[in-house]
Design a protein around this motif. Structure first.
Motif, PDB file in Angstrom:
ATOM      1  N   THR A  21      52.134-110.570  73.984  1.00  0.00           N
ATOM      2  CA  THR A  21      51.545-109.449  73.268  1.00  0.00           C
ATOM      3  C   THR A  21      52.180-109.297  71.892  1.00  0.00           C
ATOM      4  O   THR A  21      53.035-110.098  71.493  1.00  0.00           O
ATOM      5  N   THR A  22      51.755-108.279  71.150  1.00  0.00           N
ATOM      6  CA  THR A  22      52.275-108.030  69.810  1.00  0.00           C
ATOM      7  C   THR A  22      53.479-107.091  69.894  1.00  0.00           C
ATOM      8  O   THR A  22      53.699-106.412  70.896  1.00  0.00           O
ATOM      9  N   GLU A  23      54.222-107.043  68.815  1.00  0.00           N
ATOM     10  CA  GLU A  23      55.405-106.177  68.794  1.00  0.00           C
ATOM     11  C   GLU A  23      55.014-104.711  68.919  1.00  0.00           C
ATOM     12  O   GLU A  23      55.698-103.927  69.588  1.00  0.00           O
ATOM     13  N   LYS A  24      53.913-104.325  68.289  1.00  0.00           N
ATOM     14  CA  LYS A  24      53.464-102.932  68.361  1.00  0.00           C
ATOM     15  C   LYS A  24      53.022-102.572  69.775  1.00  0.00           C
ATOM     16  O   LYS A  24      53.311-101.474  70.277  1.00  0.00           O
ATOM     17  N   ASP A  84      48.937-127.521  81.035  1.00  0.00           N
ATOM     18  CA  ASP A  84      48.948-127.026  82.410  1.00  0.00           C
ATOM     19  C   ASP A  84      49.382-125.565  82.499  1.00  0.00           C
ATOM     20  O   ASP A  84      49.338-124.969  83.576  1.00  0.00           O
ATOM     21  N   ASP A  85      49.805-124.998  81.369  1.00  0.00           N
ATOM     22  CA  ASP A  85      50.308-123.623  81.348  1.00  0.00           C
ATOM     23  C   ASP A  85      49.219-122.666  80.865  1.00  0.00           C
ATOM     24  O   ASP A  85      48.200-123.085  80.296  1.00  0.00           O
ATOM     25  N   PHE A  86      49.469-121.359  81.056  1.00  0.00           N
ATOM     26  CA  PHE A  86      48.460-120.354  80.698  1.00  0.00           C
ATOM     27  C   PHE A  86      49.119-119.166  80.014  1.00  0.00           C
ATOM     28  O   PHE A  86      50.173-118.687  80.434  1.00  0.00           O
ATOM     29  N   ILE A  87      48.456-118.692  78.924  1.00  0.00           N
ATOM     30  CA  ILE A  87      48.881-117.494  78.205  1.00  0.00           C
ATOM     31  C   ILE A  87      47.761-116.468  78.257  1.00  0.00           C
ATOM     32  O   ILE A  87      46.619-116.772  77.892  1.00  0.00           O
ATOM     33  N   LEU A  88      48.093-115.258  78.702  1.00  0.00           N
ATOM     34  CA  LEU A  88      47.169-114.135  78.585  1.00  0.00           C
ATOM     35  C   LEU A  88      47.612-113.314  77.393  1.00  0.00           C
ATOM     36  O   LEU A  88      48.663-112.667  77.413  1.00  0.00           O
ATOM     37  N   GLY A  89      46.831-113.395  76.309  1.00  0.00           N
ATOM     38  CA  GLY A  89      47.140-112.608  75.124  1.00  0.00           C
ATOM     39  C   GLY A  89      46.684-111.174  75.309  1.00  0.00           C
ATOM     40  O   GLY A  89      45.617-110.910  75.853  1.00  0.00           O
ATOM     41  N   LEU A  90      47.492-110.227  74.838  1.00  0.00           N
ATOM     42  CA  LEU A  90      47.198-108.809  75.013  1.00  0.00           C
ATOM     43  C   LEU A  90      47.402-108.108  73.678  1.00  0.00           C
ATOM     44  O   LEU A  90      48.496-108.131  73.114  1.00  0.00           O
ATOM     45  N   THR A  91      46.333-107.510  73.146  1.00  0.00           N
ATOM     46  CA  THR A  91      46.430-106.879  71.836  1.00  0.00           C
ATOM     47  C   THR A  91      45.774-105.504  71.829  1.00  0.00           C
ATOM     48  O   THR A  91      44.727-105.297  72.427  1.00  0.00           O
ATOM     49  N   GLY A  92      46.422-104.588  71.129  1.00  0.00           N
ATOM     50  CA  GLY A  92      45.851-103.282  70.839  1.00  0.00           C
ATOM     51  C   GLY A  92      46.156-102.955  69.395  1.00  0.00           C
ATOM     52  O   GLY A  92      46.857-101.989  69.085  1.00  0.00           O
ATOM     53  N   TYR A  96      55.694-115.833  62.275  1.00  0.00           N
ATOM     54  CA  TYR A  96      55.859-115.469  63.680  1.00  0.00           C
ATOM     55  C   TYR A  96      57.168-116.032  64.206  1.00  0.00           C
ATOM     56  O   TYR A  96      57.506-117.195  63.980  1.00  0.00           O
ATOM     57  N   GLY A  97      57.888-115.186  64.953  1.00  0.00           N
ATOM     58  CA  GLY A  97      59.148-115.609  65.548  1.00  0.00           C
ATOM     59  C   GLY A  97      58.959-116.124  66.965  1.00  0.00           C
ATOM     60  O   GLY A  97      57.842-116.192  67.488  1.00  0.00           O
ATOM     61  N   ASN A  98      60.052-116.504  67.599  1.00  0.00           N
ATOM     62  CA  ASN A  98      60.013-116.946  68.987  1.00  0.00           C
ATOM     63  C   ASN A  98      59.794-115.760  69.921  1.00  0.00           C
ATOM     64  O   ASN A  98      60.139-114.624  69.585  1.00  0.00           O
ATOM     65  N   PRO A  99      59.225-116.013  71.092  1.00  0.00           N
ATOM     66  CA  PRO A  99      58.926-114.913  72.024  1.00  0.00           C
ATOM     67  C   PRO A  99      60.184-114.141  72.419  1.00  0.00           C
ATOM     68  O   PRO A  99      61.265-114.719  72.589  1.00  0.00           O
ATOM     69  N   VAL A 100      59.998-112.827  72.578  1.00  0.00           N
ATOM     70  CA  VAL A 100      61.078-111.929  72.994  1.00  0.00           C
ATOM     71  C   VAL A 100      60.600-111.160  74.224  1.00  0.00           C
ATOM     72  O   VAL A 100      59.473-110.664  74.239  1.00  0.00           O
ATOM     73  N   PRO A 101      61.420-111.051  75.274  1.00  0.00           N
ATOM     74  CA  PRO A 101      60.970-110.316  76.459  1.00  0.00           C
ATOM     75  C   PRO A 101      60.753-108.839  76.147  1.00  0.00           C
ATOM     76  O   PRO A 101      61.587-108.208  75.489  1.00  0.00           O
ATOM     77  N   VAL A 102      59.617-108.305  76.586  1.00  0.00           N
ATOM     78  CA  VAL A 102      59.355-106.876  76.409  1.00  0.00           C
ATOM     79  C   VAL A 102      60.402-106.070  77.181  1.00  0.00           C
ATOM     80  O   VAL A 102      60.910-105.062  76.692  1.00  0.00           O
ATOM     81  N   PHE A 103      60.719-106.535  78.380  1.00  0.00           N
ATOM     82  CA  PHE A 103      61.761-105.911  79.189  1.00  0.00           C
ATOM     83  C   PHE A 103      63.002-106.802  79.093  1.00  0.00           C
ATOM     84  O   PHE A 103      62.995-107.940  79.592  1.00  0.00           O
ATOM     85  N   PRO A 104      64.064-106.341  78.444  1.00  0.00           N
ATOM     86  CA  PRO A 104      65.192-107.212  78.060  1.00  0.00           C
ATOM     87  C   PRO A 104      65.834-107.976  79.206  1.00  0.00           C
ATOM     88  O   PRO A 104      66.437-109.020  78.973  1.00  0.00           O
ATOM     89  N   ARG A 157      57.227-107.634  85.029  1.00  0.00           N
ATOM     90  CA  ARG A 157      58.141-107.452  83.898  1.00  0.00           C
ATOM     91  C   ARG A 157      58.819-108.744  83.461  1.00  0.00           C
ATOM     92  O   ARG A 157      59.199-108.877  82.299  1.00  0.00           O
ATOM     93  N   ASP A 158      58.975-109.684  84.368  1.00  0.00           N
ATOM     94  CA  ASP A 158      59.610-110.955  84.005  1.00  0.00           C
ATOM     95  C   ASP A 158      58.687-111.860  83.195  1.00  0.00           C
ATOM     96  O   ASP A 158      59.155-112.857  82.628  1.00  0.00           O
ATOM     97  N   TYR A 159      57.405-111.528  83.131  1.00  0.00           N
ATOM     98  CA  TYR A 159      56.421-112.482  82.589  1.00  0.00           C
ATOM     99  C   TYR A 159      55.720-111.996  81.322  1.00  0.00           C
ATOM    100  O   TYR A 159      54.772-112.632  80.883  1.00  0.00           O
ATOM    101  N   ILE A 160      56.188-110.909  80.725  1.00  0.00           N
ATOM    102  CA  ILE A 160      55.536-110.402  79.517  1.00  0.00           C
ATOM    103  C   ILE A 160      56.508-110.475  78.337  1.00  0.00           C
ATOM    104  O   ILE A 160      57.646-109.981  78.405  1.00  0.00           O
ATOM    105  N   TYR A 161      56.053-111.117  77.273  1.00  0.00           N
ATOM    106  CA  TYR A 161      56.831-111.318  76.050  1.00  0.00           C
ATOM    107  C   TYR A 161      56.022-110.842  74.844  1.00  0.00           C
ATOM    108  O   TYR A 161      54.793-110.781  74.896  1.00  0.00           O
ATOM    109  N   TYR A 162      56.730-110.524  73.780  1.00  0.00           N
ATOM    110  CA  TYR A 162      56.038-110.216  72.525  1.00  0.00           C
ATOM    111  C   TYR A 162      56.490-111.187  71.437  1.00  0.00           C
ATOM    112  O   TYR A 162      57.551-111.804  71.531  1.00  0.00           O
TER     113      TYR A 162
END
Length: 373
Positions: free
Chosen positions: A324-327, A263-271, A240-248, A343-348
């Protein structure tokens, strides 16, 4: 009166009942698969060979073995070390909204060619040709008409598509769900019996292996697979690589998940077909994690994004991100319903395949040797 069997029977008893119900259907399915393969073996159904070498990358189970990252690994390795190959990639384009043959181009979206072909095409833009077609024969012939310079084809998920005879068959097996511990559909996840992989695979790659896999585990897997001496066996893992913004142009930076705290939170999103490795990866960090999982190749709707935004807003955190995942990122980037304020808060998380050092052999040179044989 409705009887709730979950309160009467334990998990094993319920599983035994389900197995008893599904076993006849598994037998019927297996009979159909056997008849189809027998028809090909007897020449009743015809396999077509081509002058251009064809490499098939597939599996014998339903989804989740890592075909796309392995196809990308092969493309990257060939482009870097064997520039004489002009590669054509052909996929079915699962869950696309188009039909028939479609040649990939910049103006098309994942809905036109499928999320995985879209991902591959844009990752190697300008270096490969790519198309989608339900018929691999028609797809190959149409691609050669459009781009006669193609001198090597990679067929994605084509082990069951026997109308084309490949020069090299690569079959992937998930380390966490090996075929010798599985059963035919619908009782298990096998598309066909393991013996066809043993008979017709030129390469078997055991994917998603732990980094610390023991030599004794490798030995046991090799024995249980029972492959022919001519079949090449390799073991790969997921990096696994470092997070990349979905919206560049994201303004909020997330450079590394290890920097997040409790103290931080991650919402994982998978399909995706098998979300467990991705979820396990997210949960190794200190941040709180919740995961929302959808079906493989899910086409996110406006209502889905409303639910995702609601769940994201309900959770507290000093820093909060959707990961989320790259796909999935491919589909989200091209989805007009994704809320602009998010858009500022979603990474893959990008993933790359790595091959384990087994018997001092390298995968790409061995593959090229088979292609050129």
């Amino acid at each position: 009166m409705v009887i709730d069997f979950s309160k009467i029977l334990n998990k094993q008893q319920r599983q035994n009942i389900a197995n008893a119900f599904l076993t006849p259907f598994s037998w019927l399915y297996g009979t159909g698969v056997w008849c189809r393969n027998a028809a090909f073996n007897a020449g009743i159904l015809k396999e077509t060979s081509y002058d251009v070498p064809i490499v098939s990358v597939g599996n014998i189970t339903v989804g989740g073995t890592g075909k796309t990252p392995h196809v990308e690994y092969i493309i990257e390795g060939l482009l870097a070390n064997y520039p004489q190959y002009h590669i054509g990639v052909l996929s079915r384009g699962y869950k696309r909204l188009t039909h028939g043959f479609v040649m990939a181009r910049d103006t098309l979206t994942p809905r036109d060619i499928g999320d995985e072909p879209y991902q591959i095409y844009h990752k190697f833009l300008g270096h490969i040709a790519l198309a989608v077609c339900e018929s691999r024969r028609k797809g190959i012939e149409e691609m050669l008409k459009i781009d006669p310079a193609i001198n090597l084809f990679l067929l994605d998920d084509a082990f069951q598509h026997r109308y084309v005879k490949p020069k090299v068959n690569i079959v992937l097996c998930d380390y966490n769900r090996m075929p010798y511990n599985d059963r035919l559909l619908p009782l298990g996840t096998l598309r066909e019996p393991m013996y066809r992989m043993v008979k017709q695979a030129d390469f078997v790659v055991v994917t998603k292996c732990p980094n610390d896999i023991k030599p004794i585990d490798i030995k046991l897997i090799k024995e249980k697979l029972g492959l022919f001496p001519s079949t090449e066996l390799f073991f790969s893992n997921v990096n696994y690589g470092n997070p990349v913004p979905v919206f560049p142009r994201a303004n909020v930076k997330l450079d590394n998940l290890s920097w997040m705290s409790s103290d931080d939170f991650i919402l994982g999103l998978t399909g995706i077909a098998n979300q467990r490795p991705f979820v396990k990866y997210l949960r190794q960090f200190q941040a709180g994690v919740r995961v929302m999982h959808y079906d493989d190749h899910h086409d996110y709707t406006r209502e889905d994004f409303k639910d995702i935004t609601r769940v994201y807003s309900q959770h507290k955190g000093r820093r909060k991100f959707i990961v989320t995942t790259e796909k999935d990122a491919v589909r989200i980037l091209n989805n007009a319903y994704f809320p602009p304020e998010m858009r500022d808060y979603i990474y893959y998380i990008p993933i790359r395949v790595g091959f384990l050092n087994y018997e001092d052999r390298e995968f790409i040179p061995e593959l090229v040797r088979r292609i050129q044989a």
